[in-house]
Design an enzyme around this catalytic site. Structure first.
Site, mmCIF file in Angstrom:
data_model
loop_
_atom_site.group_PDB
_atom_site.id
_atom_site.type_symbol
_atom_site.label_atom_id
_atom_site.label_comp_id
_atom_site.label_asym_id
_atom_site.label_seq_id
_atom_site.Cartn_x
_atom_site.Cartn_y
_atom_site.Cartn_z
ATOM 1 N N LYS A 9 0.828 -1.202 0.000
ATOM 2 C CA LYS A 9 0.000 0.000 0.000
ATOM 3 C C LYS A 9 0.865 1.256 0.000
ATOM 4 O O LYS A 9 2.096 1.167 -0.045
ATOM 5 C CB LYS A 9 -0.950 -0.048 1.201
ATOM 6 N N GLU A 46 -0.961 -1.486 -4.585
ATOM 7 C CA GLU A 46 -1.936 -0.412 -4.714
ATOM 8 C C GLU A 46 -1.332 0.739 -5.511
ATOM 9 O O GLU A 46 -0.223 1.185 -5.226
ATOM 10 C CB GLU A 46 -2.350 0.079 -3.329
ATOM 11 N N ASP A 88 -6.818 2.385 -6.814
ATOM 12 C CA ASP A 88 -7.450 3.064 -5.699
ATOM 13 C C ASP A 88 -7.980 4.445 -6.073
ATOM 14 O O ASP A 88 -7.234 5.299 -6.562
ATOM 15 C CB ASP A 88 -6.450 3.191 -4.546
#
Length: 284
Positions: free
Chosen positions: A170, A200, A221
């Site tokens: 992330k 991500e 995202d």
């Protein structure tokens, strides 16, 4: 998809903790004061609104951990659609035990049925597209397994169950590693061949950088519909594509139409409203 029940050994500790929390130090003072020990009753679990049922195994445990003599007859199994006013199950036996377990049983049933119902609404919204609706790790502490089960009851699929399922790189990982490339390379160097790696990305430039290192999946995202469409074209089947970020039943169809493989939605487990279900006494 077959909805497989969770093992009782997983469920019983959750129900025991919930019952003990409610019973406190003195038990059900109200019921014990008002209802004769010898009294028996028949009650029904009835839907106050339409939705999808989930959590009946926890309901059964809640009643039977209080008294093994309680009988539960299920009319509508987990994963079933119920109409307003429809009887989900009947519960009969010693009245004191039924009333003592009532709130714990309903807390589980209403909460999990709410998750299943919310999931089903999104699944229905995207039914024209070959996309899966998945949950996230944004769950109630201690209830992850049953909340994810409720997502399956609503026709959805599950994302990671924990940090040890797979690698999901992330934004903070990327920032600390010094970039997407460094993060993916470190991840690939540290795990075995059976561990999936997802990264991500917030922009198409980040996606291009990630694809050069061949991750198994990419989490797109908070991208716009146009960006998602471009992202799917860039990936061209080389990785699983997952759209995430504030997705609702209203926005899901357009997102599904971009061709993404997965749509992940955190609020299914952390904020789905309950399905209103009550326990009604049936006088003889």
């Amino acid at each position: 998809m077959i909805l497989r029940p969770l093992p009782a050994v997983m469920l019983e500790p959750l129900v025991r903790v919930a019952l003990l929390e409610d019973l406190g130090r003195a038990g059900d003072m109200t019921t014990d004061a008002i209802v004769a020990k010898s009294h028996h009753a028949t009650t029904v679990l009835a839907a106050r609104q339409c939705g999808i049922v989930a959590g009946l195994d926890l309901v059964t445990l809640a009643f039977r951990l209080i008294d093994q003599n309680i009988k539960i007859d299920v009319n509508r199994a987990d994963g079933s659609k119920v109409a307003q006013g429809e009887v989900i199950a009947s519960v009969s036996g010693p009245t004191r035990a039924i009333l003592t377990a009532e709130r714990t049983a309903l807390n589980f049933l209403c909460h999990l049925s709410g998750i299943a119902t919310a999931t089903a609404s999104i699944v229905a919204a995207v039914r024209e597209h070959p996309v899966k609706i998945t949950c996230t790790r944004k769950t109630t502490p201690g209830l992850r397994a049953v909340e994810k089960y409720a997502v399956r009851a609503g026709g959805g699929a599950n994302h990671r169950f924990g940090l040890d399922d797979a690698i999901l790189i992330k934004d903070n990982h990327i920032a600390i590693a010094g970039g997407i490339g460094c993060a993916i390379e470190r991840a690939k160097a540290s795990v075995g061949h059976l561990v999936k790696i997802e990264v991500e990305v917030d922009t198409l430039a980040q996606l291009e950088e990630a694809l050069a290192l061949a991750p198994d999946a990419v989490l797109l995202d908070n991208m716009s519909v146009d960006e998602l469409r471009q992202a799917v074209s860039m990936v061209a089947g080389r990785a699983i594509t997952e759209a995430s970020g504030g997705i609702t039943a209203a926005s899901a169809p357009a997102i599904a139409a971009t061709g993404v493989d997965l749509i992940s939605i955190g609020w299914l487990t952390h904020s789905a409203p309950i399905l209103d279900i009550g326990l009604d006494y049936r006088a003889h």
